[in-house]
Design a protein around this motif. Structure first.
Motif: not given
Length: 150
Positions: A54-63
């Motif tokens: 995660e940063d100010k623009d993007i998040i990534a996670f497990v579906p």
């Protein structure tokens, strides 16, 4: 000349009708867009997720339903419903999605063996969450992206 215009209009109308989204899909899509997307709820911490970046623009996670040993969703925090709504002002954001995907592929140990990035847009691609997102898939040999004609 008038006949040519008429034929062009009929051609346009028939392809618009044949190639458009089904009424059922349009209705479902409109309902989902009216509410906050599940991804917006994750971004706002209204829903839980296993966040890997995660940063100010993007998040990534497990579906919730991974389709491969490595399956991550990379999501811009800006809510863009489909790829068709991307504008020139989103250029840096889209580039950043790819850079985050590259970083995560390396961290997950799949950058050398190979991975797939996929963005679904609308009905024929199977888009069901109307918040632009990229799938990072890997960790095994992946099959063809679509059924191959023989």
């Amino acid at each position: 000349m008038k006949i040519t215009r008429l034929l062009l209009m009929l051609s346009f109308l028939s392809t618009s009708f044949c190639w458009g989204q089904s009424p059922e899909y349009q209705k479902m899509k409109a309902k989902k867009i009216e509410k906050s997307s599940v991804f917006t709820k994750i971004i706002n911490r209204e829903l839980e997720a296993t966040i890997v970046y995660e940063d100010k623009d993007i998040i990534a996670f497990v579906p919730l339903r991974p389709q491969a040993p490595v399956h991550l969703l990379i999501v811009p925090k800006k809510e863009i419903h489909t790829l068709n709504e991307v504008s020139e002002e989103d250029t840096l954001l889209l580039g950043k999605l790819f850079l985050v995907a590259k970083k995560l592929a390396k961290e997950q140990g799949i950058s050398e063996t190979g991975y797939r990035l996929s963005i679904n847009s609308n009905e024929d691609a199977g888009q069901s969450v109307f918040h632009l997102h990229m799938h990072l898939l890997g960790g095994k040999t992946l099959g063809p992206m679509v059924a191959q004609d023989e």
